[in-house]
Design a protein around this motif. Structure first.
Motif, PDB file in Angstrom:
ATOM      1  N   ASP A  62      31.210 -30.719 -36.502  1.00  8.12           N
ATOM      2  CA  ASP A  62      31.955 -29.555 -36.803  1.00  8.12           C
ATOM      3  C   ASP A  62      31.969 -28.610 -35.804  1.00  8.12           C
ATOM      4  OD1 ASP A  62      32.534 -29.944 -39.616  1.00  8.12           O
ATOM      5  OD2 ASP A  62      31.182 -28.698 -40.658  1.00  8.12           O
ATOM      6  N   VAL A  63      30.777 -28.478 -34.914  1.00  7.20           N
ATOM      7  CA  VAL A  63      30.589 -27.736 -33.773  1.00  7.20           C
ATOM      8  C   VAL A  63      31.526 -28.173 -32.705  1.00  7.20           C
ATOM      9  CG1 VAL A  63      29.045 -27.066 -31.956  1.00  7.20           C
ATOM     10  CG2 VAL A  63      28.298 -26.767 -34.384  1.00  7.20           C
ATOM     11  N   ARG A  95      34.482 -30.322 -33.009  1.00  3.97           N
ATOM     12  CA  ARG A  95      35.694 -29.833 -33.703  1.00  3.97           C
ATOM     13  C   ARG A  95      36.133 -28.560 -33.414  1.00  3.97           C
ATOM     14  NH1 ARG A  95      35.254 -32.857 -37.730  1.00  3.97           N
ATOM     15  NH2 ARG A  95      34.358 -31.341 -39.007  1.00  3.97           N
ATOM     16  N   ASN A  96      35.235 -27.223 -33.701  1.00  2.41           N
ATOM     17  CA  ASN A  96      35.487 -26.155 -33.495  1.00  2.41           C
ATOM     18  C   ASN A  96      35.769 -25.752 -32.071  1.00  2.41           C
ATOM     19  OD1 ASN A  96      35.699 -25.337 -36.192  1.00  2.41           O
ATOM     20  ND2 ASN A  96      33.451 -24.874 -36.255  1.00  2.41           N
ATOM     21  N   ALA A 106      38.987 -27.153 -30.741  1.00  2.74           N
ATOM     22  CA  ALA A 106      40.191 -26.387 -31.237  1.00  2.74           C
ATOM     23  C   ALA A 106      40.365 -25.066 -30.358  1.00  2.74           C
ATOM     24  CB  ALA A 106      39.929 -25.883 -32.619  1.00  2.74           C
ATOM     25  N   GLN A 107      39.275 -24.383 -29.913  1.00  2.00           N
ATOM     26  CA  GLN A 107      39.167 -23.260 -28.911  1.00  2.00           C
ATOM     27  C   GLN A 107      39.470 -23.430 -27.975  1.00  2.00           C
ATOM     28  OE1 GLN A 107      35.138 -21.670 -29.146  1.00  2.00           O
ATOM     29  NE2 GLN A 107      35.342 -20.667 -31.236  1.00  2.00           N
TER      30      GLN A 107
END
Length: 74
Positions: free
Chosen positions: A39-40, A42-43, A46-47
């Motif tokens: 999750d980290v 992926r975030n 995205a950023q």
């Protein structure tokens, strides 16, 4: 990742420090940690894909469009 899952990761960590974990709890902890790291990542991607950079000539380049979709060279 849901807050309950993060709380469970923390609870398992505290238990591992205090008294140790069973094999089932170690497997659960490893699975939750892998999900958290995914999750980290992926975030972060995205950023980074949403960063715009202004070039010296005044044009704006979206770095995600320019670099984000390229495959890694092996």
């Amino acid at each position: 990742m849901k807050q309950e899952q993060i709380d469970r990761i923390n609870a398992l960590y505290r238990k591992s420090q205090a008294e140790g974990l069973t094999e089932a709890e170690k497997e659960e902890q490893a699975m939750l940690r892998k999900a958290y790291v995914a999750d980290v990542k992926r975030n972060l991607v995205a950023q980074l894909n949403n960063i715009d950079m202004q070039n010296p000539d005044g044009t704006v380049t979206n770095l995600g469009e320019e670099y984000g979709n390229k495959k890694k060279l092996s």
